[in-house]
Design a protein around this motif. Structure first.
Motif, PDB file in Angstrom:
ATOM      1  N   ASP A   1       0.851  -1.177   0.000  1.00  7.69           N
ATOM      2  CA  ASP A   1       0.000   0.000   0.000  1.00  7.69           C
ATOM      3  C   ASP A   1       0.890   1.230   0.000  1.00  7.69           C
ATOM      4  OD1 ASP A   1      -2.043   1.832   0.292  1.00  7.69           O
ATOM      5  OD2 ASP A   1      -2.283   1.466   2.429  1.00  7.69           O
ATOM      6  N   ALA A   2       1.078   1.808  -1.139  1.00 11.25           N
ATOM      7  CA  ALA A   2       1.898   3.025  -1.237  1.00 11.25           C
ATOM      8  C   ALA A   2       0.976   4.241  -1.233  1.00 11.25           C
ATOM      9  CB  ALA A   2       2.728   2.985  -2.509  1.00 11.25           C
ATOM     10  N   HIS A   3       0.384   4.497  -0.106  1.00 11.04           N
ATOM     11  CA  HIS A   3      -0.572   5.591   0.026  1.00 11.04           C
ATOM     12  C   HIS A   3      -0.341   6.251   1.372  1.00 11.04           C
ATOM     13  CE1 HIS A   3      -4.356   7.747  -0.206  1.00 11.04           C
ATOM     14  NE2 HIS A   3      -4.547   7.258  -1.411  1.00 11.04           N
ATOM     15  N   LEU A   4      -0.623   7.531   1.423  1.00  7.96           N
ATOM     16  CA  LEU A   4      -0.487   8.237   2.697  1.00  7.96           C
ATOM     17  C   LEU A   4      -1.373   7.614   3.761  1.00  7.96           C
ATOM     18  CD1 LEU A   4      -0.476  11.939   1.512  1.00  7.96           C
ATOM     19  CD2 LEU A   4       1.372  10.772   2.683  1.00  7.96           C
ATOM     20  N   PRO A   5      -0.913   7.577   4.975  1.00 10.44           N
ATOM     21  CA  PRO A   5       0.417   7.981   5.447  1.00 10.44           C
ATOM     22  C   PRO A   5       1.452   6.905   5.129  1.00 10.44           C
ATOM     23  CG  PRO A   5      -0.884   7.181   7.292  1.00 10.44           C
ATOM     24  CD  PRO A   5      -1.782   7.153   6.079  1.00 10.44           C
ATOM     25  N   TYR A   6       2.699   7.340   4.987  1.00  5.13           N
ATOM     26  CA  TYR A   6       3.786   6.432   4.650  1.00  5.13           C
ATOM     27  C   TYR A   6       4.480   5.944   5.932  1.00  5.13           C
ATOM     28  CZ  TYR A   6       3.274   8.706   0.069  1.00  5.13           C
ATOM     29  OH  TYR A   6       2.787   9.217  -1.099  1.00  5.13           O
ATOM     30  N   TYR A   7       4.235   4.695   6.268  1.00  6.72           N
ATOM     31  CA  TYR A   7       4.891   4.051   7.400  1.00  6.72           C
ATOM     32  C   TYR A   7       5.409   2.686   6.951  1.00  6.72           C
ATOM     33  CZ  TYR A   7       3.109   7.586  10.577  1.00  6.72           C
ATOM     34  OH  TYR A   7       2.850   8.773  11.208  1.00  6.72           O
ATOM     35  N   TYR A  48       8.107   6.981   0.421  1.00  8.52           N
ATOM     36  CA  TYR A  48       7.300   6.428  -0.670  1.00  8.52           C
ATOM     37  C   TYR A  48       8.077   5.307  -1.373  1.00  8.52           C
ATOM     38  CZ  TYR A  48       4.518   6.318  -4.983  1.00  8.52           C
ATOM     39  OH  TYR A  48       3.743   5.933  -6.043  1.00  8.52           O
ATOM     40  N   ASN A  49       9.352   5.545  -1.657  1.00  8.79           N
ATOM     41  CA  ASN A  49      10.181   4.514  -2.305  1.00  8.79           C
ATOM     42  C   ASN A  49      10.305   3.276  -1.428  1.00  8.79           C
ATOM     43  OD1 ASN A  49      10.594   5.994  -4.637  1.00  8.79           O
ATOM     44  ND2 ASN A  49      12.454   6.959  -3.851  1.00  8.79           N
ATOM     45  N   PHE A  54       8.725  -2.388  -0.492  1.00  3.50           N
ATOM     46  CA  PHE A  54       8.018  -3.357   0.334  1.00  3.50           C
ATOM     47  C   PHE A  54       6.889  -4.022  -0.456  1.00  3.50           C
ATOM     48  CE2 PHE A  54       4.383  -4.100   3.251  1.00  3.50           C
ATOM     49  CZ  PHE A  54       4.898  -5.186   3.934  1.00  3.50           C
ATOM     50  N   LEU A  55       6.114  -3.235  -1.170  1.00  4.53           N
ATOM     51  CA  LEU A  55       5.008  -3.769  -1.979  1.00  4.53           C
ATOM     52  C   LEU A  55       5.528  -4.736  -3.037  1.00  4.53           C
ATOM     53  CD1 LEU A  55       1.999  -3.724  -2.712  1.00  4.53           C
ATOM     54  CD2 LEU A  55       2.454  -1.708  -4.097  1.00  4.53           C
ATOM     55  N   ASP A  56       6.631  -4.383  -3.669  1.00  5.09           N
ATOM     56  CA  ASP A  56       7.236  -5.253  -4.679  1.00  5.09           C
ATOM     57  C   ASP A  56       7.624  -6.606  -4.063  1.00  5.09           C
ATOM     58  OD1 ASP A  56       8.356  -5.664  -7.398  1.00  5.09           O
ATOM     59  OD2 ASP A  56      10.270  -5.688  -6.318  1.00  5.09           O
TER      60      ASP A  56
END
Length: 181
Positions: A1-7, A48-49, A54-56
């Motif tokens: 999940d690359a969406h705000l908030p970024y944790y 974000y990167n 992580f998503l990849d």
């Protein structure tokens, strides 16, 4: 999940953003748009990167699981986003008040046994997925619109806290933004 908030998880944060504490930077897009400096944008880009990395890796784990269970020959994977993110471009952050290239040009990944191409450059609209997914799944014939050289999109009138919006964007606030490619 690359969406705000970024944790992102700690190991990905250490790899991509070792100098950034997600709790110490602004994680609300409408507050970012009020004149945040480049250092804050850079910190957000790093987080974000880390989220993307992580998503990849999670997608890799999913594909491996299906492969181990011999299910990949009966499975169609579709990974797509509904929008991109501004990460400091034109002083903007998030996905409001813009139809910039960063927001409307999003990748889509389709992994299916019936596909023999590695990469396709044609653009499409998300609504075309309703016909593309059944087609590559062998359920119904394809959409004749697929692969045309046009795409339409837009952004409806924003509804949010307006106090932190840059002056140069305020004239756009009561407008519908559209684009054609």
């Amino acid at each position: 999940d690359a969406h705000l908030p970024y944790y992102p998880p700690r190991e990905y944060r250490k790899k991509h953003a070792p100098d950034v504490d997600p709790k110490e930077i602004c994680q609300e897009a409408h507050n970012h748009n009020g004149g945040v400096d480049e250092a804050d944008f850079e910190a957000s880009r790093k987080l974000y990167n880390a989220e993307i990395d992580f998503l990849d890796d999670q997608l890799g784990r999913l594909f491996e699981f299906f492969e181990e269970k011999n299910l990949e020959e009966d499975t169609v994977f579709v990974v797509v986003s509904d929008h991109g993110e501004n990460l400091g471009e034109e002083g903007m952050f998030g996905h409001q008040f813009s139809v910039s290239e960063q927001l409307v040009s999003v990748p889509m990944m389709v992994k299916a046994p019936s596909l023999d191409q590695d990469e396709v450059e044609e653009q499409l609209e998300l609504r075309q997925l309703y016909s593309i997914i059944p087609r590559i799944s062998g359920i119904e014939k394809g959409d004749p619109e697929f692969g045309k050289e046009k795409a339409l999109g837009g952004y409806q009138r924003p509804r949010m806290d307006l106090k932190n919006i840059p002056e140069h964007k305020k004239s756009d606030l009561d407008k519908r933004l559209s684009f054609v490619r």
